[in-house]
Design a protein around this motif. Structure first.
Motif, PDB file in Angstrom:
ATOM      1  N   VAL A   1     -57.624  49.708  -7.172  1.00 44.91           N
ATOM      2  CA  VAL A   1     -56.934  48.553  -6.763  1.00 44.91           C
ATOM      3  C   VAL A   1     -56.779  48.124  -5.174  1.00 44.91           C
ATOM      4  O   VAL A   1     -57.019  47.117  -4.593  1.00 44.91           O
ATOM      5  CB  VAL A   1     -55.638  48.281  -7.219  1.00 44.91           C
ATOM      6  N   MET A   2     -56.591  49.307  -4.516  1.00 48.89           N
ATOM      7  CA  MET A   2     -56.387  49.347  -3.028  1.00 48.89           C
ATOM      8  C   MET A   2     -57.944  49.078  -2.464  1.00 48.89           C
ATOM      9  O   MET A   2     -57.853  48.250  -1.515  1.00 48.89           O
ATOM     10  CB  MET A   2     -56.041  50.516  -2.544  1.00 48.89           C
TER      11      MET A   2
ATOM     12  N   GLN B   1     -50.796  44.194 -10.171  1.00 49.45           N
ATOM     13  CA  GLN B   1     -51.244  45.263  -9.305  1.00 49.45           C
ATOM     14  C   GLN B   1     -51.870  44.475  -8.050  1.00 49.45           C
ATOM     15  O   GLN B   1     -51.708  45.355  -6.969  1.00 49.45           O
ATOM     16  CB  GLN B   1     -52.389  45.976 -10.254  1.00 49.45           C
TER      17      GLN B   1
ATOM     18  N   ALA C   1     -50.517  45.706  -4.386  1.00 44.44           N
ATOM     19  CA  ALA C   1     -51.478  46.276  -3.509  1.00 44.44           C
ATOM     20  C   ALA C   1     -51.762  45.656  -2.215  1.00 44.44           C
ATOM     21  O   ALA C   1     -51.844  45.760  -1.162  1.00 44.44           O
ATOM     22  CB  ALA C   1     -52.925  46.525  -4.163  1.00 44.44           C
TER      23      ALA C   1
ATOM     24  N   GLY D   1     -57.050  52.285 -11.661  1.00 46.24           N
ATOM     25  CA  GLY D   1     -56.143  52.986 -11.077  1.00 46.24           C
ATOM     26  C   GLY D   1     -55.775  52.733  -9.529  1.00 46.24           C
ATOM     27  O   GLY D   1     -56.296  51.621  -9.204  1.00 46.24           O
ATOM     28  N   PHE D   2     -54.702  53.154  -8.814  1.00 44.53           N
ATOM     29  CA  PHE D   2     -54.153  52.937  -7.776  1.00 44.53           C
ATOM     30  C   PHE D   2     -55.332  52.646  -6.637  1.00 44.53           C
ATOM     31  O   PHE D   2     -55.396  51.847  -5.763  1.00 44.53           O
ATOM     32  CB  PHE D   2     -53.253  53.794  -7.273  1.00 44.53           C
ATOM     33  N   LEU D   3     -56.264  53.779  -6.576  1.00 38.22           N
ATOM     34  CA  LEU D   3     -57.365  53.757  -5.347  1.00 38.22           C
ATOM     35  C   LEU D   3     -58.092  52.649  -5.825  1.00 38.22           C
ATOM     36  O   LEU D   3     -58.582  51.889  -4.925  1.00 38.22           O
ATOM     37  CB  LEU D   3     -57.926  54.750  -5.364  1.00 38.22           C
TER      38      LEU D   3
END
Length: 71
Positions: free
Chosen positions: A18-19, A46, A50, A14-16
């Protein structure tokens, strides 16, 4: 056959997630277990996106600090 395909395909991060991986890479600190998990779950695009977002946030913070210190 479908079970084998599902078993070999890992769930995308998910985005978090990856960040978080990019955040830790900025500091050069990542555990071996976490790195291996990231290699299988995070795609190159991704990481690319990011990384640009993370760099923009760091630059914005630095510019904000400089504007506060030097009015």
């Amino acid at each position: 056959m479908n079970g084998e395909i599902a078993e070999t395909q890992k769930e995308q991060a998910g985005f978090l997630e990856v960040m978080r991986a990019v955040f830790w890479s900025f500091f050069g600190v990542r555990s071996s277990k976490g790195r291996k998990s990231d290699e299988t779950r995070i795609g190159p695009w991704q990481v690319f996106i990011a990384g640009w977002i993370g760099a923009a946030v760091v630059v914005a913070i630095l510019v904000g600090i400089v504007k506060i210190i030097l009015p």
